[in-house]
Design a protein around this motif. Structure first.
Motif, short mmCIF file in Angstrom:
data_model
loop_
_atom_site.label_atom_id
_atom_site.label_comp_id
_atom_site.label_asym_id
_atom_site.label_seq_id
_atom_site.Cartn_x
_atom_site.Cartn_y
_atom_site.Cartn_z
N LEU A 1 0.75 -0.89 -0.30
CA LEU A 1 -0.02 -0.09 0.01
C LEU A 1 1.00 0.87 -0.06
O LEU A 1 1.82 1.66 0.37
N GLY B 1 -5.24 9.22 1.09
CA GLY B 1 -6.87 9.36 -0.18
C GLY B 1 -7.73 8.56 0.67
O GLY B 1 -8.75 9.04 0.78
N ASP B 2 -7.57 7.40 1.54
CA ASP B 2 -8.34 6.69 2.26
C ASP B 2 -8.49 7.03 3.48
O ASP B 2 -10.18 7.58 3.41
N GLU C 1 0.27 12.60 -5.49
CA GLU C 1 0.00 13.03 -4.40
C GLU C 1 0.16 14.16 -3.86
O GLU C 1 0.18 15.48 -4.87
N GLU D 1 -8.61 12.54 -7.03
CA GLU D 1 -7.49 12.39 -7.22
C GLU D 1 -6.98 11.33 -6.00
O GLU D 1 -5.92 10.60 -6.23
N GLU E 1 -8.06 11.35 -2.75
CA GLU E 1 -9.08 10.71 -2.63
C GLU E 1 -8.41 9.55 -2.89
O GLU E 1 -8.54 8.43 -2.29
N ARG E 2 -7.92 9.02 -4.35
CA ARG E 2 -8.22 7.49 -5.06
C ARG E 2 -7.26 7.00 -4.95
O ARG E 2 -6.32 5.89 -5.49
N GLY E 3 -5.85 8.16 -4.59
CA GLY E 3 -3.97 7.09 -3.68
C GLY E 3 -3.60 7.66 -5.38
O GLY E 3 -2.95 7.63 -5.94
N ARG E 4 -4.35 8.99 -6.73
CA ARG E 4 -3.66 8.36 -7.66
C ARG E 4 -2.59 9.60 -7.79
O ARG E 4 -1.72 9.55 -8.55
N ARG F 1 0.19 7.36 -0.56
CA ARG F 1 -0.35 8.46 -1.00
C ARG F 1 -2.13 7.65 -0.70
O ARG F 1 -3.20 8.21 -1.12
N GLU F 2 -2.18 6.12 -1.51
CA GLU F 2 -3.46 6.07 -1.13
C GLU F 2 -4.18 5.56 0.49
O GLU F 2 -5.04 5.53 0.15
#
Length: 113
Positions: free
Chosen positions: A3, A10-11, A47, A40, A42-45, A6-7
């Motif tokens: 994991l 976002g989570d 930084e 983006e 929030e979705r971890g796409r 950034r993910e």
């Protein structure tokens, strides 16, 4: 696959926003960040810079330190969940009626021992 930070960020941000019953649009307007960019993040796409992360936390009325503690907990649990998922995956591929048969030792093997 591990994991990413950034993910996890976002989570944490998404769960906080959803728990407040707020929309992406509301938070993006308050934080002065585009709706698409916040999505983006929030979705971890993407930084988030520290300044942007602080603005999002202000918009969510949650201390940045609380988000970072949540993120550290997410990252600490993630490896254990992956191990459990890997085990479940292997177990799921073995038929439930499969039996392991261990042959009885022969007299020769017992005599050698």
């Amino acid at each position: 696959m591990a994991l990413l930070l950034r993910e996890a960020i976002g989570d944490s941000l998404r769960r906080t926003r959803v728990s407040q019953s707020r929309t992406l649009r509301e938070v993006s307007n308050s934080a002065r960040v585009s709706l698409g960019y916040l999505s983006e993040i929030e979705r971890g796409r993407k930084e988030a810079s520290s300044e942007l992360l602080a603005a999002i936390c202000d918009a969510l009325e949650v201390p940045l330190s609380e988000v970072l503690v949540d993120v550290s907990e997410i990252l600490a649990v993630a490896p254990r969940e992956k191990v459990a998922a890997d085990r479940a995956s292997v177990t799921g591929r073995i038929a439930q009626d499969t039996r392991v048969v261990i042959p009885a030792p022969t007299a020769r093997t017992l005599a050698a021992a």
